[in-house]
Motif scaffolding. Structure first.
Motif, short mmCIF file in Angstrom:
data_model
loop_
_atom_site.label_atom_id
_atom_site.label_comp_id
_atom_site.label_asym_id
_atom_site.label_seq_id
_atom_site.Cartn_x
_atom_site.Cartn_y
_atom_site.Cartn_z
N ALA A 61 0.80 -1.22 0.00
CA ALA A 61 0.00 0.00 0.00
C ALA A 61 0.83 1.27 0.00
O ALA A 61 0.37 2.32 -0.44
CB ALA A 61 -0.95 0.00 1.20
N GLN A 62 2.07 1.19 0.52
CA GLN A 62 2.89 2.40 0.57
C GLN A 62 4.36 2.04 0.56
O GLN A 62 4.75 0.94 0.94
CB GLN A 62 2.57 3.22 1.83
N GLN A 63 5.15 2.96 0.09
CA GLN A 63 6.59 2.78 0.09
C GLN A 63 7.13 3.20 1.46
O GLN A 63 6.79 4.27 1.95
CB GLN A 63 7.25 3.60 -1.01
N PRO A 64 7.99 2.39 2.07
CA PRO A 64 8.55 2.79 3.37
C PRO A 64 9.50 3.96 3.21
O PRO A 64 10.01 4.24 2.12
CB PRO A 64 9.29 1.53 3.83
N ARG A 65 9.77 4.63 4.34
CA ARG A 65 10.68 5.78 4.30
C ARG A 65 12.06 5.34 3.81
O ARG A 65 12.75 6.08 3.12
CB ARG A 65 10.79 6.40 5.69
N SER A 66 12.49 4.14 4.22
CA SER A 66 13.76 3.60 3.75
C SER A 66 13.65 2.09 3.70
O SER A 66 12.99 1.47 4.53
CB SER A 66 14.90 3.99 4.71
N PHE A 67 14.30 1.48 2.71
CA PHE A 67 14.42 0.02 2.69
C PHE A 67 15.87 -0.37 2.42
O PHE A 67 16.15 -1.51 2.06
CB PHE A 67 13.48 -0.61 1.65
N GLY A 68 16.81 0.59 2.64
CA GLY A 68 18.21 0.30 2.39
C GLY A 68 19.15 0.67 3.50
O GLY A 68 20.20 0.04 3.67
N PHE A 69 18.82 1.69 4.31
CA PHE A 69 19.72 2.20 5.34
C PHE A 69 19.36 1.55 6.68
O PHE A 69 18.29 1.82 7.24
CB PHE A 69 19.58 3.72 5.43
N PRO A 70 20.20 0.66 7.22
CA PRO A 70 19.83 -0.12 8.40
C PRO A 70 19.28 0.68 9.58
O PRO A 70 18.26 0.27 10.17
CB PRO A 70 21.13 -0.86 8.75
N PRO A 71 19.89 1.81 10.00
CA PRO A 71 19.32 2.53 11.14
C PRO A 71 17.89 3.01 10.90
O PRO A 71 17.04 2.94 11.80
CB PRO A 71 20.28 3.71 11.33
N ALA A 72 17.60 3.50 9.70
CA ALA A 72 16.25 3.97 9.40
C ALA A 72 15.26 2.81 9.39
O ALA A 72 14.12 2.95 9.83
CB ALA A 72 16.24 4.70 8.05
N ILE A 73 15.69 1.65 8.89
CA ILE A 73 14.81 0.48 8.85
C ILE A 73 14.53 -0.01 10.26
O ILE A 73 13.38 -0.30 10.62
CB ILE A 73 15.46 -0.64 8.02
N ALA A 74 15.56 -0.10 11.10
CA ALA A 74 15.38 -0.60 12.47
C ALA A 74 14.46 0.30 13.29
O ALA A 74 13.75 -0.17 14.18
CB ALA A 74 16.74 -0.74 13.15
N ASN A 75 14.46 1.59 13.00
CA ASN A 75 13.61 2.51 13.74
C ASN A 75 12.17 2.53 13.24
O ASN A 75 11.30 3.11 13.89
CB ASN A 75 14.20 3.93 13.69
N ASN A 76 11.90 1.89 12.14
CA ASN A 76 10.53 1.82 11.61
C ASN A 76 10.36 0.47 10.92
O ASN A 76 10.12 0.39 9.72
CB ASN A 76 10.29 2.97 10.63
N PRO A 77 10.49 -0.64 11.70
CA PRO A 77 10.72 -1.95 11.08
C PRO A 77 9.54 -2.57 10.35
O PRO A 77 9.74 -3.22 9.32
CB PRO A 77 11.13 -2.82 12.26
N THR A 78 8.32 -2.38 10.85
CA THR A 78 7.23 -3.16 10.28
C THR A 78 6.95 -2.82 8.82
O THR A 78 6.80 -3.72 8.00
CB THR A 78 5.97 -3.03 11.15
N SER A 175 15.40 -8.77 29.38
CA SER A 175 15.00 -10.16 29.15
C SER A 175 14.74 -10.46 27.68
O SER A 175 14.96 -11.57 27.22
CB SER A 175 13.76 -10.49 29.98
N GLY A 176 14.25 -9.49 26.94
CA GLY A 176 13.99 -9.72 25.52
C GLY A 176 15.07 -9.14 24.64
O GLY A 176 14.81 -8.81 23.48
N ALA A 177 16.29 -9.06 25.16
CA ALA A 177 17.38 -8.38 24.44
C ALA A 177 17.58 -8.93 23.04
O ALA A 177 17.80 -8.18 22.08
CB ALA A 177 18.68 -8.51 25.23
N HIS A 178 17.50 -10.24 22.90
CA HIS A 178 17.83 -10.85 21.62
C HIS A 178 16.76 -10.65 20.56
O HIS A 178 17.05 -10.76 19.36
CB HIS A 178 18.05 -12.35 21.83
N ILE A 179 15.53 -10.34 20.96
CA ILE A 179 14.43 -10.30 20.00
C ILE A 179 14.66 -9.22 18.94
O ILE A 179 14.70 -9.49 17.74
CB ILE A 179 13.08 -10.10 20.72
N ASN A 180 14.83 -7.98 19.40
CA ASN A 180 15.07 -6.92 18.42
C ASN A 180 16.46 -6.99 17.82
O ASN A 180 16.65 -6.68 16.63
CB ASN A 180 14.85 -5.56 19.08
N MET A 181 17.46 -7.40 18.61
CA MET A 181 18.81 -7.55 18.07
C MET A 181 18.83 -8.42 16.82
O MET A 181 19.48 -8.12 15.83
CB MET A 181 19.73 -8.21 19.11
#
Length: 535
Positions: A61-78, A175-181
């Motif tokens: 439905a929409q283009q994400p703000r970024s799909f190439g720069f890892p920090p931008a992707i991690a901050n808006n992952p879904t 406790s959930g450290a590994h999930i987002n990592m």
């Protein structure tokens, strides 16, 4: 006592259904539904060689703000990771039970006493630019992210042990450290970043994935081609893969029916329910409860003179909206009415919370207690895809005297509002269902350093403390108790937002598409390397 005399709302819903169904194709005859349709059909009769080749096009439905720069992707992952997945991979992946399994990392050791996670990487992998995937590259990516991402800020440093072993040191081990990592940090090539720069890397992913980025036209398409040197032998099957960005739902349906896309995601349940399909079209239900889209509205409570600063007003608004009616009329049952952030079958679900049942009389009483017996005026800011829903909410609130303007804004402005600009009244509030990683879910909104919505409205101190304490707690029973306390603080004590429902909308695909993996692991994450088609 419930009252169903909400003619205005039902009129809105009826008109919506009329408009959408008027655009559907009446010529075909059979609807094929399949909650298990992600299990490939006829795989045992198809040789491995017959799976190779072809192109699959997927509507989003929409283009994400970024799909190439890892920090931008991690901050808006879904919205970002599903589009980046063909090219960029993560250290781990969710399995069908919602557990995190190794991917680019072959294994890891978590030591809560030492406050470390030791990660062992797969060997012999190359980025698309021919450089090595190794500890130095992984450390580079995390060094760009850990100071800006609220769920990863507990990482103090990343230490390289050797080319394929790293140790993550935590200031406080959560406790959930590994999930987002392991699941929302895509690993991209540092060399490519140096050559392209941040702006060039923003929408030009260079990773280890099964497909290489080929080309794009902003808000139109994103194309990938097969990576012949992919690190998993024999994969991928396809020659190329393409996202088609089609915001308008009617256009998306017509494009799918014209066979111009093979998979159609992010369609409203009403469009799917009213669509007459032929036997070669599959309606595929989600088989995961993790990462499903939750929808609500969130007020800006930062102005003490606003009616929305009064919790009685916020609770009145929740009692004024008939979630069950909306779930049935607009989402055709493909949504679960919600009074909190997780589904009833979730480990962190609190069964003792106020259900905020539909009760307009109680809503009027609360408004009168707060000093607004005649209601007030406010605004709900939304995006086009959810404007029909907010118009229905508008109708319910009118029944209790709250006059609402629905302001439909473009994505860029909406993101600016919830990140930094702020808003008057309400905005739509989008979240994603969690399992036991409730703290991971809430940190970007209501944690110590919120980046979405919460950084605008201001978060009560005890909510922030509960998010932190939940993440620090290791003992499972205590974690569940804290999860219940956290949901109670967010929803009952402060009522920071009005949840509406968690959606379980299916998607459409043609029956020649196999092993796409959508909505089996986590929402619209998928398995591009395994996807194949009949030819």
């Amino acid at each position: 006592m419930k009252r169903r005399n909400v003619n205005f709302v039902l009129f809105i819903i009826t008109m919506i259904i009329f408009v959408l169904t008027a655009c559907s194709d009446d010529s075909s005859t059979e609807v094929v539904e399949g909650g298990e349709e992600n299990k490939e059909q006829g795989v045992t009769e198809t040789s491995e060689n017959d799976k190779y080749g072809g192109t699959v096009k997927v509507r989003i439905a929409q283009q994400p703000r970024s799909f190439g720069f890892p920090p931008a992707i991690a901050n808006n992952p879904t919205p970002s990771i599903p589009v980046a997945l063909p090219a960029l991979e993560t250290l781990g992946r969710f399995d069908q039970d919602g557990n995190v399994q190794p991917w680019l990392a072959r294994d890891w050791d978590m030591d809560d006493e030492a406050e470390t996670v030791t990660v062992y990487l797969e060997e012999g992998i190359k980025f698309h630019d021919g450089t090595d995937f190794n500890s130095e590259a992984v450390k580079w990516v995390f060094d760009q992210i850990i100071d800006t991402h609220p769920s990863l800020s507990a990482i103090d440093s990343v230490e390289i042990i050797d080319d394929h072993t790293l140790v993550f040191h935590f200031e406080e081990y959560i406790s959930g450290a590994h999930i987002n990592m392991f699941t929302i940090v895509p690993i991209g090539s540092p060399t490519a970043y140096e050559e392209l720069g941040e702006e060039g890397n923003w929408n030009h992913p260079v990773g280890t994935g099964p497909f290489k980025f080929d080309s794009m036209e902003n808000n139109h398409y994103i194309k990938f081609v097969r990576n012949d040197d992919y690190w998993i032998d024999g994969l991928p099957y396809l020659d190329s893969f393409e996202f088609r960005i089609i915001p308008n739902e009617t256009t998306a349906i017509n494009t799918f029916l014209a066979n111009e896309v093979d998979i159609a995601l992010h369609l409203g349940a009403n469009s799917i329910a009213e669509l007459n399909t032929s036997s070669d079209i599959l309606v595929v239900d989600p088989t995961t409860s993790i990462g499903l889209r939750g929808i609500g509205i969130i007020p800006n409570t930062s102005d003490p003179d606003s009616p929305l600063a009064d919790i009685r007003v916020r609770k009145a608004i929740s009692h004024a909206i008939d979630r069950e009616q909306l779930a049935e009329s607009i989402f055709h049952g493909y949504a679960t009415a919600s009074n909190q952030l997780t589904l009833p079958n979730s480990w962190s679900y609190n069964p003792d919370l106020d259900p905020f049942e539909y009760n307009p009389e109680k809503a009027k009483e609360l408004l009168a207690e707060a000093g607004y017996p005649d209601g007030f005026q406010t605004t709900i800011y939304t995006q086009n895809v959810r404007s029909f829903l907010m118009q229905a909410v508008q109708g319910y609130l009118a029944e209790v005297g709250i006059e609402v303007e629905v302001d439909v804004v473009e994505q860029a402005r909406f993101m600016s509002m919830i990140y930094e600009e702020g808003w008057d009244g309400f905005t739509e509030f989008i979240y994603y269902s969690a399992g036991d990683e409730l703290g991971t879910l809430l940190r970007p909104f209501f944690g110590p350093s919120p980046v979405l919505w919460g950084n605008i409205i201001g978060i009560p101190e005890n909510v922030v403390d509960l998010v932190v304490n939940f993440d620090l707690e290791m003992e499972e029973n205590n974690r569940q108790r804290l999860a219940h306390e956290l949901q109670s603080a967010v929803m009952e004590e402060h009522h920071l937002f009005t949840p509406l429902f968690i959606t379980q909308e299916p998607y459409l695909k043609y029956n020649y598409v196999h092993d796409d993996g959508y909505y089996t692991l986590r929402a619209d994450f998928f398995t591009p390397e395994k996807l194949w088609i009949d030819k």
